[in-house]
Design a protein around this motif. Structure first.
Motif, PDB file in Angstrom:
ATOM      1  N   PHE A  88     -22.198 -18.957 -12.652  1.00  0.00           N
ATOM      2  CA  PHE A  88     -21.024 -17.900 -12.602  1.00  0.00           C
ATOM      3  C   PHE A  88     -21.686 -16.704 -12.175  1.00  0.00           C
ATOM      4  O   PHE A  88     -22.840 -16.255 -11.988  1.00  0.00           O
ATOM      5  CB  PHE A  88     -20.957 -17.665 -14.208  1.00  0.00           C
ATOM      6  CG  PHE A  88     -20.120 -18.825 -15.013  1.00  0.00           C
ATOM      7  CD1 PHE A  88     -18.726 -18.807 -15.059  1.00  0.00           C
ATOM      8  CD2 PHE A  88     -20.895 -19.915 -15.421  1.00  0.00           C
ATOM      9  CE1 PHE A  88     -18.223 -20.054 -15.706  1.00  0.00           C
ATOM     10  CE2 PHE A  88     -20.235 -20.807 -15.834  1.00  0.00           C
ATOM     11  CZ  PHE A  88     -18.815 -20.946 -16.073  1.00  0.00           C
ATOM     12  N   TYR A  89     -20.668 -15.944 -11.410  1.00  0.00           N
ATOM     13  CA  TYR A  89     -21.009 -14.453 -11.028  1.00  0.00           C
ATOM     14  C   TYR A  89     -19.959 -13.547 -11.511  1.00  0.00           C
ATOM     15  O   TYR A  89     -18.871 -13.826 -11.624  1.00  0.00           O
ATOM     16  CB  TYR A  89     -21.054 -14.656  -9.249  1.00  0.00           C
ATOM     17  CG  TYR A  89     -21.991 -15.680  -8.880  1.00  0.00           C
ATOM     18  CD1 TYR A  89     -23.321 -15.253  -8.539  1.00  0.00           C
ATOM     19  CD2 TYR A  89     -21.531 -17.066  -8.743  1.00  0.00           C
ATOM     20  CE1 TYR A  89     -24.178 -16.480  -7.978  1.00  0.00           C
ATOM     21  CE2 TYR A  89     -22.354 -17.924  -8.103  1.00  0.00           C
ATOM     22  CZ  TYR A  89     -23.780 -17.857  -7.740  1.00  0.00           C
ATOM     23  OH  TYR A  89     -24.505 -18.630  -7.458  1.00  0.00           O
ATOM     24  N   PRO A 118     -20.018 -17.592 -19.911  1.00  0.00           N
ATOM     25  CA  PRO A 118     -20.547 -16.433 -20.191  1.00  0.00           C
ATOM     26  C   PRO A 118     -19.066 -15.103 -19.565  1.00  0.00           C
ATOM     27  O   PRO A 118     -17.929 -15.813 -19.269  1.00  0.00           O
ATOM     28  CB  PRO A 118     -21.252 -15.858 -18.867  1.00  0.00           C
ATOM     29  CG  PRO A 118     -20.936 -17.025 -17.720  1.00  0.00           C
ATOM     30  CD  PRO A 118     -20.395 -18.186 -18.442  1.00  0.00           C
ATOM     31  N   ILE A 119     -19.425 -13.955 -19.690  1.00  0.00           N
ATOM     32  CA  ILE A 119     -18.400 -12.994 -19.677  1.00  0.00           C
ATOM     33  C   ILE A 119     -18.864 -11.988 -18.852  1.00  0.00           C
ATOM     34  O   ILE A 119     -20.129 -11.949 -18.835  1.00  0.00           O
ATOM     35  CB  ILE A 119     -17.853 -12.510 -20.848  1.00  0.00           C
ATOM     36  CG1 ILE A 119     -18.962 -11.536 -21.890  1.00  0.00           C
ATOM     37  CG2 ILE A 119     -17.220 -13.508 -21.834  1.00  0.00           C
ATOM     38  CD1 ILE A 119     -18.600 -11.036 -23.119  1.00  0.00           C
ATOM     39  N   CYS A 120     -18.143 -11.295 -18.142  1.00  0.00           N
ATOM     40  CA  CYS A 120     -18.393 -10.047 -17.144  1.00  0.00           C
ATOM     41  C   CYS A 120     -18.121  -8.966 -17.932  1.00  0.00           C
ATOM     42  O   CYS A 120     -16.858  -8.521 -18.143  1.00  0.00           O
ATOM     43  CB  CYS A 120     -17.597 -10.353 -15.618  1.00  0.00           C
ATOM     44  SG  CYS A 120     -18.135 -11.713 -15.058  1.00  0.00           S
ATOM     45  N   LEU A 133     -24.359 -23.173 -16.440  1.00  0.00           N
ATOM     46  CA  LEU A 133     -23.862 -24.393 -17.375  1.00  0.00           C
ATOM     47  C   LEU A 133     -24.067 -25.630 -16.621  1.00  0.00           C
ATOM     48  O   LEU A 133     -23.834 -26.005 -15.522  1.00  0.00           O
ATOM     49  CB  LEU A 133     -22.369 -24.154 -17.994  1.00  0.00           C
ATOM     50  CG  LEU A 133     -22.231 -22.613 -18.682  1.00  0.00           C
ATOM     51  CD1 LEU A 133     -20.727 -22.781 -19.085  1.00  0.00           C
ATOM     52  CD2 LEU A 133     -23.147 -22.488 -19.447  1.00  0.00           C
ATOM     53  N   GLN A 134     -24.508 -26.648 -17.563  1.00  0.00           N
ATOM     54  CA  GLN A 134     -24.752 -27.954 -17.054  1.00  0.00           C
ATOM     55  C   GLN A 134     -23.634 -29.161 -17.650  1.00  0.00           C
ATOM     56  O   GLN A 134     -23.606 -28.935 -19.094  1.00  0.00           O
ATOM     57  CB  GLN A 134     -26.047 -28.553 -17.236  1.00  0.00           C
ATOM     58  CG  GLN A 134     -26.259 -30.186 -16.521  1.00  0.00           C
ATOM     59  CD  GLN A 134     -27.703 -30.481 -16.755  1.00  0.00           C
ATOM     60  OE1 GLN A 134     -28.355 -30.121 -17.813  1.00  0.00           O
ATOM     61  NE2 GLN A 134     -28.342 -31.176 -15.738  1.00  0.00           N
ATOM     62  N   CYS A 135     -23.305 -29.974 -17.097  1.00  0.00           N
ATOM     63  CA  CYS A 135     -22.280 -30.896 -17.875  1.00  0.00           C
ATOM     64  C   CYS A 135     -23.049 -32.076 -18.390  1.00  0.00           C
ATOM     65  O   CYS A 135     -23.742 -32.753 -17.564  1.00  0.00           O
ATOM     66  CB  CYS A 135     -21.000 -31.443 -16.913  1.00  0.00           C
ATOM     67  SG  CYS A 135     -20.078 -32.622 -17.536  1.00  0.00           S
ATOM     68  N   MET A 136     -23.010 -32.365 -19.555  1.00  0.00           N
ATOM     69  CA  MET A 136     -23.788 -33.459 -20.124  1.00  0.00           C
ATOM     70  C   MET A 136     -22.734 -34.310 -21.177  1.00  0.00           C
ATOM     71  O   MET A 136     -22.552 -34.100 -21.859  1.00  0.00           O
ATOM     72  CB  MET A 136     -25.155 -32.882 -20.898  1.00  0.00           C
ATOM     73  CG  MET A 136     -25.833 -31.905 -20.430  1.00  0.00           C
ATOM     74  SD  MET A 136     -27.424 -31.345 -21.489  1.00  0.00           S
ATOM     75  CE  MET A 136     -26.555 -30.136 -22.561  1.00  0.00           C
ATOM     76  N   ASP A 137     -22.687 -35.585 -20.502  1.00  0.00           N
ATOM     77  CA  ASP A 137     -21.935 -36.573 -21.102  1.00  0.00           C
ATOM     78  C   ASP A 137     -20.565 -35.929 -21.824  1.00  0.00           C
ATOM     79  O   ASP A 137     -20.084 -36.064 -22.829  1.00  0.00           O
ATOM     80  CB  ASP A 137     -22.673 -37.108 -22.299  1.00  0.00           C
ATOM     81  CG  ASP A 137     -23.847 -37.753 -21.874  1.00  0.00           C
ATOM     82  OD1 ASP A 137     -24.140 -38.063 -20.621  1.00  0.00           O
ATOM     83  OD2 ASP A 137     -24.558 -37.983 -22.713  1.00  0.00           O
ATOM     84  N   GLU A 167     -17.051 -36.836 -16.981  1.00  0.00           N
ATOM     85  CA  GLU A 167     -16.482 -35.624 -16.752  1.00  0.00           C
ATOM     86  C   GLU A 167     -16.334 -34.518 -17.537  1.00  0.00           C
ATOM     87  O   GLU A 167     -15.727 -34.647 -18.580  1.00  0.00           O
ATOM     88  CB  GLU A 167     -15.428 -35.727 -15.563  1.00  0.00           C
ATOM     89  CG  GLU A 167     -15.160 -34.543 -14.808  1.00  0.00           C
ATOM     90  CD  GLU A 167     -13.768 -35.293 -13.839  1.00  0.00           C
ATOM     91  OE1 GLU A 167     -13.180 -34.224 -13.478  1.00  0.00           O
ATOM     92  OE2 GLU A 167     -13.512 -36.482 -13.864  1.00  0.00           O
ATOM     93  N   CYS A 168     -16.888 -33.374 -17.306  1.00  0.00           N
ATOM     94  CA  CYS A 168     -16.314 -32.143 -18.098  1.00  0.00           C
ATOM     95  C   CYS A 168     -15.061 -31.463 -17.713  1.00  0.00           C
ATOM     96  O   CYS A 168     -14.634 -31.527 -16.537  1.00  0.00           O
ATOM     97  CB  CYS A 168     -17.318 -31.057 -18.135  1.00  0.00           C
ATOM     98  SG  CYS A 168     -18.972 -31.634 -18.937  1.00  0.00           S
ATOM     99  N   LYS A 169     -14.337 -31.132 -18.522  1.00  0.00           N
ATOM    100  CA  LYS A 169     -13.053 -29.927 -18.108  1.00  0.00           C
ATOM    101  C   LYS A 169     -13.607 -28.872 -17.336  1.00  0.00           C
ATOM    102  O   LYS A 169     -14.637 -28.202 -17.630  1.00  0.00           O
ATOM    103  CB  LYS A 169     -12.484 -29.690 -19.233  1.00  0.00           C
ATOM    104  CG  LYS A 169     -11.776 -30.828 -20.161  1.00  0.00           C
ATOM    105  CD  LYS A 169     -10.729 -30.157 -21.382  1.00  0.00           C
ATOM    106  CE  LYS A 169     -10.211 -31.327 -22.071  1.00  0.00           C
ATOM    107  NZ  LYS A 169      -9.468 -30.964 -23.179  1.00  0.00           N
ATOM    108  N   SER A 170     -12.773 -28.353 -16.490  1.00  0.00           N
ATOM    109  CA  SER A 170     -13.099 -27.256 -15.669  1.00  0.00           C
ATOM    110  C   SER A 170     -13.320 -26.000 -16.616  1.00  0.00           C
ATOM    111  O   SER A 170     -12.546 -25.844 -17.510  1.00  0.00           O
ATOM    112  CB  SER A 170     -11.915 -26.918 -14.686  1.00  0.00           C
ATOM    113  OG  SER A 170     -12.172 -25.641 -13.925  1.00  0.00           O
ATOM    114  N   PRO A 171     -14.511 -25.444 -16.435  1.00  0.00           N
ATOM    115  CA  PRO A 171     -14.774 -24.170 -17.216  1.00  0.00           C
ATOM    116  C   PRO A 171     -13.820 -23.120 -17.034  1.00  0.00           C
ATOM    117  O   PRO A 171     -13.319 -23.006 -15.983  1.00  0.00           O
ATOM    118  CB  PRO A 171     -16.051 -23.901 -17.039  1.00  0.00           C
ATOM    119  CG  PRO A 171     -16.380 -24.201 -15.691  1.00  0.00           C
ATOM    120  CD  PRO A 171     -15.564 -25.571 -15.398  1.00  0.00           C
ATOM    121  N   GLN A 172     -13.585 -22.054 -17.960  1.00  0.00           N
ATOM    122  CA  GLN A 172     -12.694 -21.037 -17.814  1.00  0.00           C
ATOM    123  C   GLN A 172     -13.317 -19.741 -16.893  1.00  0.00           C
ATOM    124  O   GLN A 172     -14.530 -19.425 -16.933  1.00  0.00           O
ATOM    125  CB  GLN A 172     -12.512 -20.374 -19.074  1.00  0.00           C
ATOM    126  CG  GLN A 172     -11.404 -19.316 -19.114  1.00  0.00           C
ATOM    127  CD  GLN A 172     -10.973 -18.590 -20.576  1.00  0.00           C
ATOM    128  OE1 GLN A 172     -11.578 -19.346 -21.539  1.00  0.00           O
ATOM    129  NE2 GLN A 172     -10.090 -17.919 -20.548  1.00  0.00           N
TER     130      GLN A 172
END
Length: 257
Positions: free
Chosen positions: A165-166, A191-193, A179-183, A140-145
């Protein structure tokens, strides 16, 4: 009694004893130690006998001021290499004896964990494992910002899942949208807005309209000059344009049927 059965083998001081040096270095079972002088201070080096590995500092220095050794004495434990331990994993071997030189072991992780690193390792002559021992991590990956002035959508953060992301109205996405969680690690940086400046959209449209008007004016001027060169009046030019307009409307009607 043979030397390798002696609990501690001590090599005598290589320099004469005096009152301004540390006490005798602490003995370590199943080791050979050598005391030498380096940069005007004594150094003791421990080496474990065959079948044992060192735990702790290999070299101890004698402090000139306190006349004490700078670290506690190490220990020599049974086994040529340290026992291979993988947290949340297991060693795939039925052997219970201490590890010997050149022995190869394999590893696997428990349920819900992913092996990161090599699934095997070999005990080397210098008492180390090569490749390094692996670790078992959760997939499991950490929640992205969450981007400022934006948001993301995701079902979960497990290995293989995607996060999209939007940006809010008036902002554009800079970077990878998905983004994809890989291992346990994301495939890219979040990304940024970035705010969309009005000048970036209005200026090109304004310039395009201005260019279009210039082209029309230029075409009319050329047509008038052409008619003038032919000696025709404005009334004749107007009549000619009306005729062309009727012809175009007639062709349009035919094509529509």
């Amino acid at each position: 009694m043979k030397s390798w059965l002696v609990p501690c083998i001590l090599v005598a001081w290589l320099l004469p004893a005096s009152a301004d040096h540390c006490l005798d270095p602490p003995p370590v079972n199943y080791s050979i130690l050598i005391v030498t002088a380096r940069e005007e201070r004594f150094v003791v080096t421990y080496t474990c006998i065959s079948g044992y590995h060192l735990v702790g500092k290999k070299e101890l220095f004698c402090n000139k001021t306190s006349l004490e050794w700078d670290s506690p004495a190490p220990t020599c434990l049974l086994g040529h290499c340290p026992n291979p331990v993988v947290v949340n994993g297991q060693l795939n071997s039925s052997k219970l004896e201490p590890v010997s030189e050149e022995e190869v072991v394999t590893f696997s992780c428990g349920t819900g964990y992913i092996l990161k690193g090599s699934n095997w390792s070999q005990c080397q002559k210098d008492h180390s494992w090569t490749p390094p021992l692996p670790i078992c991590i959760t997939g499991e990956c950490k929640s992205p910002q969450r981007p400022k002035n934006g948001h993301f959508k995701a079902r979960d953060f497990n290995s293989g899942s995607n996060t999209t992301f939007y940006c809010d109205d008036g902002y554009q996405l800079i970077g990878a949208q998905t983004l994809q969680c890989m291992d346990g690690e994301w495939s890219d940086e979040p990304p940024i807005c970035e705010e969309i400046l009005e000048a970036t959209t209005e200026v090109p449209v304004k310039a395009e309209k201005e260019s279009e008007r210039n082209n029309i004016c230029e075409s009319i001027q050329k047509l008038m000059q052409c008619q003038k060169d032919k000696g025709k009046t404005l009334e004749e030019l107007k009549y000619s344009l009306e005729i062309k307009k009727l012809q175009l409307e007639k062709m349009k009607a035919v094509m529509s049927t």
